[in-house]
Design an enzyme around this catalytic site. Structure first.
Site, PDB file in Angstrom:
ATOM      1  N   ARG A 239       0.850  -1.182   0.000  1.00 11.58           N
ATOM      2  CA  ARG A 239       0.000   0.000   0.000  1.00 11.58           C
ATOM      3  C   ARG A 239       0.884   1.229   0.000  1.00 11.58           C
ATOM      4  O   ARG A 239       1.973   1.228   0.614  1.00 11.58           O
ATOM      5  CB  ARG A 239      -0.872   0.064   1.266  1.00 11.58           C
ATOM      6  CG  ARG A 239      -2.137  -0.758   1.221  1.00 11.58           C
ATOM      7  CD  ARG A 239      -3.177  -0.179   0.269  1.00 11.58           C
ATOM      8  NE  ARG A 239      -4.413  -0.940   0.238  1.00 11.58           N
ATOM      9  CZ  ARG A 239      -4.648  -1.992  -0.553  1.00 11.58           C
ATOM     10  NH1 ARG A 239      -3.731  -2.411  -1.396  1.00 11.58           N
ATOM     11  NH2 ARG A 239      -5.825  -2.606  -0.524  1.00 11.58           N
ATOM     12  N   GLU A 268      -2.386   7.871  -4.157  1.00 13.01           N
ATOM     13  CA  GLU A 268      -2.695   7.444  -5.518  1.00 13.01           C
ATOM     14  C   GLU A 268      -4.167   7.699  -5.851  1.00 13.01           C
ATOM     15  O   GLU A 268      -4.992   7.671  -4.942  1.00 13.01           O
ATOM     16  CB  GLU A 268      -2.337   5.959  -5.715  1.00 13.01           C
ATOM     17  CG  GLU A 268      -3.112   5.009  -4.834  1.00 13.01           C
ATOM     18  CD  GLU A 268      -2.668   3.567  -4.983  1.00 13.01           C
ATOM     19  OE1 GLU A 268      -1.479   3.259  -4.826  1.00 13.01           O
ATOM     20  OE2 GLU A 268      -3.552   2.731  -5.221  1.00 13.01           O
ATOM     21  N   HIS A 286      -1.159   0.223  -9.532  1.00 12.80           N
ATOM     22  CA  HIS A 286      -1.893  -0.627  -8.580  1.00 12.80           C
ATOM     23  C   HIS A 286      -2.585  -1.795  -9.314  1.00 12.80           C
ATOM     24  O   HIS A 286      -3.807  -1.936  -9.249  1.00 12.80           O
ATOM     25  CB  HIS A 286      -2.922   0.215  -7.797  1.00 12.80           C
ATOM     26  CG  HIS A 286      -3.322  -0.429  -6.488  1.00 12.80           C
ATOM     27  ND1 HIS A 286      -3.607   0.291  -5.345  1.00 12.80           N
ATOM     28  CD2 HIS A 286      -3.482  -1.725  -6.132  1.00 12.80           C
ATOM     29  CE1 HIS A 286      -3.944  -0.537  -4.360  1.00 12.80           C
ATOM     30  NE2 HIS A 286      -3.869  -1.764  -4.832  1.00 12.80           N
TER      31      HIS A 286
HETATM   32  C1  DGY Z   1      -5.947  -5.568  -2.670  1.00  9.91           C
HETATM   33  O1  DGY Z   1      -6.622  -6.573  -2.866  1.00  9.91           O
HETATM   34  O2  DGY Z   1      -5.787  -5.083  -1.543  1.00  9.91           O
HETATM   35  C2  DGY Z   1      -5.330  -4.937  -3.879  1.00  9.91           C
HETATM   36  O3  DGY Z   1      -4.365  -4.014  -3.539  1.00  9.91           O
HETATM   37  C3  DGY Z   1      -6.401  -4.343  -4.752  1.00  9.91           C
HETATM   38  O4  DGY Z   1      -6.859  -3.174  -4.196  1.00  9.91           O
END
Ligand code: DGY
Length: 325
Positions: A239, A268, A286
């Site tokens: 993240r 983001e 992402h």
């Molecule tokens: C998740 O599944 O957490 C991925 O980063 C998609 O948002």
């Protein structure tokens, strides 16, 4: 009368069809990005909501819609949802673990290989017409095989990443909140548990796979980057916010680490524009879980969680089980 739900973003149409068998569905196939105010209004009278990781479901959104019983996120991460507020309000929150482990692990490797071997930098160089002759030192990178792989956050995805390193003859070090059982370490290419400092100092390639929370905010900042090897690569598929992007930009610019592969960013999709000026960073939007079968599996998983939650059953992937269905 069917329960009413909101689907906050565009999703596979057959998933909307499945949801429509159980619910009165307000969908958003136009993929409008709702403000918090719009989200509050859209949720009026709804019993549940199908979300993605890009909508922030704040305490305010929940307080304005106390009738909601379930928030089902199409993501394994759920830091976009105020979990404490949901639990206090008796709202079930679910995520989509497991179905994305392998695809996300594949992508961590793609970023690590691309960053270490300068794949995107090479392609830009070639496309810019700079390939005039072969040279012994053109775009030299770091080896992946035989190197030390560091994994920070050794959950299911971290373990899947580690297992892939077997064929590359790598040594695997990891740090995690707690050490894995010995059999899991063995199955993860004999991964060795070390302190965070040792991990930073020893890894040739460091992959971040830990969940975001206020406690993991800026886990990698200037001090941590300073501990890394000058030839190291850093990969973040976890993240934005886990890495201090300003500190990383400085480290990459000054070549205090060799390269980075980033799928996630602070703020983001409005990431720091200085990343665009750096040749030694591979940037992706992402998409670590974005294979066709996996995104479909995630969408079905979130839908099935919502169907279970609103039929009075315990959804399979509840993250606040203290809330009873
Ligand atoms: C998740 O599944 O957490 C991925 O980063 C998609 O948002």
């Amino acid at each position: 009368m069917k329960p009413k739900i909101l689907v906050t973003r565009a999703v596979f149409s057959e998933v909307i069809d499945l949801l429509a068998q159980h619910f009165e569905v307000e969908s958003n196939q136009a993929d409008q990005i709702y403000t918090e105010r719009e989200l509050i209004d859209k949720l009026r009278g709804k019993d549940g909501v199908f979300t993605t990781s890009s909508e922030r479901i704040s305490a305010e959104v929940m307080a304005a819609n106390v009738q909601i019983k379930a928030i089902c996120n199409m993501a394994v991460g759920f830091n976009n949802i105020d979990l404490d507020a949901a639990t206090r309000a008796g709202i079930m929150v679910t995520n989509t673990p497991e179905v994305l482990n392998q695809t996300t692990a594949d992508f961590a490797w793609a970023l690590m290989m691309a960053a270490a071997r300068r794949v995107t930098e090479s392609e830009h160089w070639l496309r810019a017409g700079q390939w005039q002759k072969w040279r012994f030192d053109t775009l030299l990178g770091a080896d992946v095989h035989g190197a030390t792989l560091g994994i920070l956050g050794m959950g299911r995805i971290g373990q899947a990443i580690a297992r892939r390193s077997l064929g590359f003859d790598m040594r695997v070090l990891y740090h995690n909140r707690s050490r894995l059982p010995v059999e899991k370490e063995a199955h993860a290419n004999n991964a060795t548990f070390v302190s965070k400092q040792e991990l930073l100092r020893s890894a040739d390639h460091l992959i971040l796979v830990l969940p975001y929370s206020p406690q993991t905010h800026h886990t990698i900042g200037a001090a941590e980057l300073a501990l890394m090897k000058p030839g190291a690569t850093l990969v973040n598929i976890a993240r934005g916010g886990i890495v201090d992007d300003v500190a990383l930009i400085a480290a990459l610019r000054e070549r205090r680490i060799a390269a980075a592969g980033l799928d996630v960013f602070e703020n983001e999709p409005c990431f720091h524009s200085d990343f665009l000026t750096l040749p030694n960073v591979v940037l992706t939007p992402h998409i670590a879980s974005a294979s066709e079968p996996t995104r479909r599996a995630m969408a079905y998983c979130a839908a099935e969680n919502l169907i279970a939650a609103l039929s009075g059953a315990q959804p399979q992937n509840i993250v606040n089980p203290e809330v009873k269905g």
